[in-house]
Design a protein around this motif. Structure first.
Motif, PDB file in Angstrom:
ATOM      1  N   ARG A  63       0.839  -1.212   0.000  1.00 49.79           N
ATOM      2  CA  ARG A  63       0.000   0.000   0.000  1.00 49.79           C
ATOM      3  C   ARG A  63       0.870   1.257   0.000  1.00 49.79           C
ATOM      4  O   ARG A  63       0.562   2.251  -0.672  1.00 49.79           O
ATOM      5  CB  ARG A  63      -0.914   0.013   1.225  1.00 49.79           C
ATOM      6  N   LEU A  64       1.922   1.228   0.788  1.00 52.98           N
ATOM      7  CA  LEU A  64       2.839   2.364   0.865  1.00 52.98           C
ATOM      8  C   LEU A  64       3.456   2.628  -0.508  1.00 52.98           C
ATOM      9  O   LEU A  64       3.543   3.783  -0.961  1.00 52.98           O
ATOM     10  CB  LEU A  64       3.914   2.043   1.901  1.00 52.98           C
ATOM     11  N   GLN A  65       3.900   1.577  -1.178  1.00 55.67           N
ATOM     12  CA  GLN A  65       4.480   1.713  -2.516  1.00 55.67           C
ATOM     13  C   GLN A  65       3.470   2.309  -3.487  1.00 55.67           C
ATOM     14  O   GLN A  65       3.806   3.187  -4.299  1.00 55.67           O
ATOM     15  CB  GLN A  65       4.926   0.334  -3.006  1.00 55.67           C
ATOM     16  N   ARG A  68       9.296  -2.970  -6.168  1.00 56.05           N
ATOM     17  CA  ARG A  68       9.660  -4.339  -5.786  1.00 56.05           C
ATOM     18  C   ARG A  68       8.723  -4.973  -4.762  1.00 56.05           C
ATOM     19  O   ARG A  68       8.768  -6.180  -4.551  1.00 56.05           O
ATOM     20  CB  ARG A  68      11.086  -4.352  -5.215  1.00 56.05           C
ATOM     21  N   CYS A  69       7.901  -4.163  -4.089  1.00 54.29           N
ATOM     22  CA  CYS A  69       7.012  -4.715  -3.059  1.00 54.29           C
ATOM     23  C   CYS A  69       5.815  -5.406  -3.702  1.00 54.29           C
ATOM     24  O   CYS A  69       5.191  -4.860  -4.616  1.00 54.29           O
ATOM     25  CB  CYS A  69       6.513  -3.612  -2.119  1.00 54.29           C
ATOM     26  N   LYS A  70       5.500  -6.580  -3.215  1.00 56.20           N
ATOM     27  CA  LYS A  70       4.374  -7.349  -3.719  1.00 56.20           C
ATOM     28  C   LYS A  70       3.362  -7.572  -2.598  1.00 56.20           C
ATOM     29  O   LYS A  70       3.732  -7.661  -1.432  1.00 56.20           O
ATOM     30  CB  LYS A  70       4.843  -8.704  -4.252  1.00 56.20           C
ATOM     31  N   PRO A  71       2.089  -7.695  -2.959  1.00 59.31           N
ATOM     32  CA  PRO A  71       1.096  -7.996  -1.914  1.00 59.31           C
ATOM     33  C   PRO A  71       1.291  -9.416  -1.402  1.00 59.31           C
ATOM     34  O   PRO A  71       2.006 -10.215  -2.007  1.00 59.31           O
ATOM     35  CB  PRO A  71      -0.234  -7.836  -2.654  1.00 59.31           C
ATOM     36  N   PRO A  72       0.667  -9.741  -0.270  1.00 60.73           N
ATOM     37  CA  PRO A  72       0.811 -11.099   0.273  1.00 60.73           C
ATOM     38  C   PRO A  72       0.413 -12.159  -0.754  1.00 60.73           C
ATOM     39  O   PRO A  72      -0.555 -11.980  -1.505  1.00 60.73           O
ATOM     40  CB  PRO A  72      -0.139 -11.103   1.474  1.00 60.73           C
TER      41      PRO A  72
END
Length: 828
Positions: free
Chosen positions: A621-623, A653-657
């Motif tokens: 969410r932050l990304q 690079r951040c992915k959700p769970p």
């Protein structure tokens, strides 16, 4: 040519360095011109805005704004704990109160708490949780206050609101901080014992969020009071609405603007917002009518008065409190936001987690627990992850209050995000329960909470306002190490002090921005390898999260500064951009709380799926908030590309769970055990016979016991050993020795419990009430007369008698309604 350019550049750098190194030159050539620009850029700040900015304190959110949070400092904060007395209150009176609360009866039948519950609340001191012992209260910590409200909120919204309001923003807290000794000694013991029921009236029909525009006013004058003439006081005129406990209050806290046209106080004519305590039996005070907020039976309503004379010593703080009302409210509101609404929202989320997890395991479709279907798993994981993070933020923020903080920005963060996540959790739980969730009745443990969720979204700063204007709008100025100093310097009318203060802040700000810009790029490229960005003593499973947060903290500080420099005061009006920056700051705060919770809980390995889910969801969410801010940032495309390259040099690079992680979380929620108990700790879990939640808990235990037995039964059916597919299946399996008598008993018990769990309330066609379609006297007489047609003389006489009685009833109703109309006319 090259050598010439080199010397030119060298000369420019040398001159610039000389100017920056000599304060006097720097101020006259750099700082003062920029100060003039700042004064043109910054919008005027009203007195109420300035007092809001000055209110409260900056806590951990300031570290996040620094671009280099000190994780050791976070983990060094003591683990929040309840005292033995506080725990005893939770296990005793709070548990007893919850057992007395029947939300269906309260909301559907009584439209109020039962008299015995009101008396219990008063007798057991629920109105005095925050009042010190010297005044007859408990003097509980903020954490204990939060735990009490959370527990009651998991059982009854009406009960929670009734208890939380006197302990939140209201007369007790205002008196504690700002009241005179005489006011404290008189009112606080009476409030603690329930001899006084308080309310606080702030919102006006024409002034909700813009409290500075409230039309309610008082005029300083002399008048008659308590048999004495020529008493210094004021005549107050007001109209307020949405006032919780207002209809039953005995003491009214009132906010109004005070004017002194005759200069009786020797000050200016406009004295500012002032707060007073007014007994509701004072002549001219109109109170008692009710609003009906979404089937909530808590007492809430309007009040008004016209030229009501009150003596000067009814002002909170006495005459010294004149004009100090907004400052008082802002300082106390930060504490209320930090405790009350986060607590009720977490109570709702824990209720959703405990019931949805159990229901997902007990309820079957296609011979499979519905919680095993991936669609349900997705919703369960969302409930579990949100609840884990919400509770972490609730506890950490309450502990900040206990440490002496008044976290104005953090309180806005938890108010917004916990109420929103609470809404998501209840929505998901309702979806999982399906038809059982939407059919309201005594057996529905979710419906009333679902209906009342928008109340928490709306009050104490509506969520749209809080997200779009307060979190970053207030946070940027309060949490930034230099911005508030610059703002204050622009409003300093002394040229010398303004110039010096602005110069010092500007130089510090420039160094701050350069450092964070460099760190943002370095951390984005190499942050995963920088060990200093994670505390040495953290759990190995969480080190990567600390480094990610350090990286995004630096990026946030850098981008916020660039946004402020580019947009200046207009950022206040670009609410969506401000909201996205607020979302970034909020995610950093919620993630910090989650990591601290894991450490404070003793790093339970079984909780890691919950930790990973909540952290990965928040970082994603932050990304997204960063990306949306940069995509919509005004300016040349080259500038936007440059900023995106600074924040995301290696891409997003951040992915959700993952689905696998969501599966793990969902299974934890459907299994009785320590993880489920920790996740939902502190809520009321009924055990009495006939309680729907108690049936659900028993059914969950039983379905686990019967898991292997049911598998044997399914296999026997598959092999055609059992031919009965109805109620006789268990008996046939027992007769064929497929199961034992004990196993048959367990299966019959489970069958009964499942039946109770899936049972939905039903009612007579008229829901137990006689219906009357006609209205008015003529309609009523006509209805009775037509019903008696053809009944003969005796029937006609009976019909006339019934019609007369009905007409009298309607006349009485009209008379009552007219009385209400006169009251409304008097109000006008």
């Amino acid at each position: 040519m090259f050598l010439f350019l080199f010397y030119v550049v060298l000369f420019v750098v040398a001159v610039a360095s000389l100017i920056l190194a000599i304060p006097l030159l720097r101020r006259h050539l750099v700082s003062n011109p920029i100060l003039k620009i700042f004064r043109k850029m910054l919008p005027p700040i009203s007195q109420t805005e300035q007092e809001a900015l000055d209110a409260g304190t900056v806590w951990w959110e300031g570290e996040l704004f620094s671009g280099k949070p000190d994780w050791k400092k976070l983990l060094a904060y003591p683990k929040p704990q309840l005292s033995a007395e506080e725990q005893a209150f939770l296990d005793g009176p709070a548990e007893q109160l919850c057992a007395m609360l029947d939300e269906w009866k309260i909301t559907h039948e009584l439209k109020d708490l039962p008299p015995e519950v009101w008396q219990f609340i008063k007798d057991k001191g629920f109105f005095g949780l925050i009042i010190p012992k010297q005044y007859g209260g408990y003097g509980f910590s903020a954490l204990a206050h939060s735990e009490v409200v959370m527990k009651i909120g998991s059982r009854s919204g009406t009960g929670a609101v009734t208890v939380m309001v006197p302990n939140s923003l209201g007369p007790a807290e205002l008196l504690l901080h700002y009241g005179t000794e005489k006011q404290k000694e008189y009112y606080l013991p009476r409030l603690a014992k329930g001899q006084e029921v308080p309310c606080f009236a702030l919102t006006s029909p024409e002034a909700g969020s813009d409290a500075g525009a409230m039309p309610d006013f008082g005029i300083v004058c002399r008048g008659e009071y308590d048999g004495q003439s020529d008493v210094l006081g004021m005549k107050v005129t007001w109209e307020k609405r949405y006032i919780t406990l207002g209809p039953v209050a005995t003491i009214l806290g009132l906010a109004f603007k005070l004017y002194d046209p005759d200069r009786l106080l020797g000050k200016d004519e406009d004295l500012g917002i002032t707060l007073a305590l007014i007994p509701t039996n004072t002549p001219g005070v109109h109170i008692g009518r009710r609003h009906y907020p979404l089937n909530g039976a808590f007492q809430n309503g309007p009040n008004w008065g016209k030229e009501v004379f009150i003596p000067m010593d009814w002002i909170i703080g006495g005459q010294e409190g004149v004009g100090q009302g907004w400052r008082m409210l802002m300082n106390c509101l930060s504490v209320g936001r930090a405790i009350s609404l986060p607590a009720t929202s977490v109570g709702a989320a824990k209720l959703a987690a405990r019931t949805a997890g159990a229901y997902g395991r007990v309820r079957t479709q296609f011979k499979t627990p519905i919680g095993y279907f991936e669609g349900i798993e997705e919703a369960l994981a969302r409930i579990g992850g949100n609840t884990y993070m919400m509770d972490a933020a609730r506890v950490m923020t309450a502990s900040a209050v206990d440490l002496g903080e008044k976290p104005s920005v953090a309180s806005a963060i938890v108010k917004y995000h916990l109420t929103e996540r609470g809404r998501q959790a209840i929505n998901d739980a309702m979806d999982i329960h399906g038809g059982k969730g939407i059919c309201i009745g005594p057996r529905n443990y979710l419906g009333r909470t679902y209906q009342q969720i928008p109340v928490s979204i709306t009050v104490e700063g509506a969520n749209i306002l809080t997200r779009n204007m307060i979190i970053f709008g207030q946070g940027a100025i309060r949490c930034h190490p230099y911005l508030l100093k610059e703002v204050n310097a622009t409003h300093d009318n002394n040229p010398d002090s303004a110039s010096q203060a602005f110069d010092e802040a500007l130089i510090g700000h420039a160094k701050f921005t350069l450092r964070n810009t460099a760190n943002a790029l370095i951390y984005a490229l190499f942050g995963s390898h920088i060990k200093d960005n994670a505390p040495e003593n953290c759990a190995p499973e969480t080190a990567a999260y600390y480094r990610q947060l350090a990286r995004y903290s630096a990026s946030f500080a850098c981008i916020a500064d660039i946004g402020l420099m580019k947009l200046g005061g207009s950022l206040k009006r670009r609410e969506r951009l401000s909201a996205r920056l607020g979302d970034i700051l909020s995610m950093l705060y919620l993630c910090s709380a989650t990591l601290k919770r894991f450490e404070d809980d003793g790093r339970p390995a079984a909780d890691l799926p919950l930790l990973h889910w909540s952290m990965q969801d928040a970082l994603y969410r932050l990304q997204q908030a960063f990306d949306e801010f940069l995509t919509n940032f005004p300016g040349h495309i080259a500038l936007i590309w440059a900023l995106k390259a600074l924040v995301f040099p290696l891409g997003k690079r951040c992915k959700p769970p993952t689905d696998v992680l969501s599966h793990e979380v969902a299974r934890l929620m459907m299994e009785p055990g320590a993880v489920r108990d920790r996740l939902t700790s502190g809520i009321f879990v009924p055990t009495a016979d006939g309680e729907p939640m108690a049936d659900l808990e028993h059914a969950l235990q039983c379905v686990i016991q019967c898991s292997a037995i049911e598998a044997k039964l399914r296999e026997a059916v598959k092999q055609h050993k059992i031919t009965d597919h109805g109620d006789g299946q268990i008996a046939q399996a027992l007769q064929l020795n497929i199961i034992s008598a004990e196993e048959a008993g367990l299966l019959n018990k489970l069958k009964d419990l499942r039946g109770r769990v899936v049972k939905v309330d039903d009612f007579p066609p008229d829901f137990g009430h006689e219906t009357r379609t006609d209205t008015g006297i003529a309609g009523t007489i006509g209805h009775v007369a037509s019903a008696a047609a053809g009944a003969g003389a005796a029937g006609f006489v009976a019909a006339v008698s019934a019609a007369a009685a009905a007409a009298a009833e309607v006349m009485e109703s009209i008379s009552s309604d007219e009385g209400g109309g006169e009251e409304e006319q008097d109000k006008e």
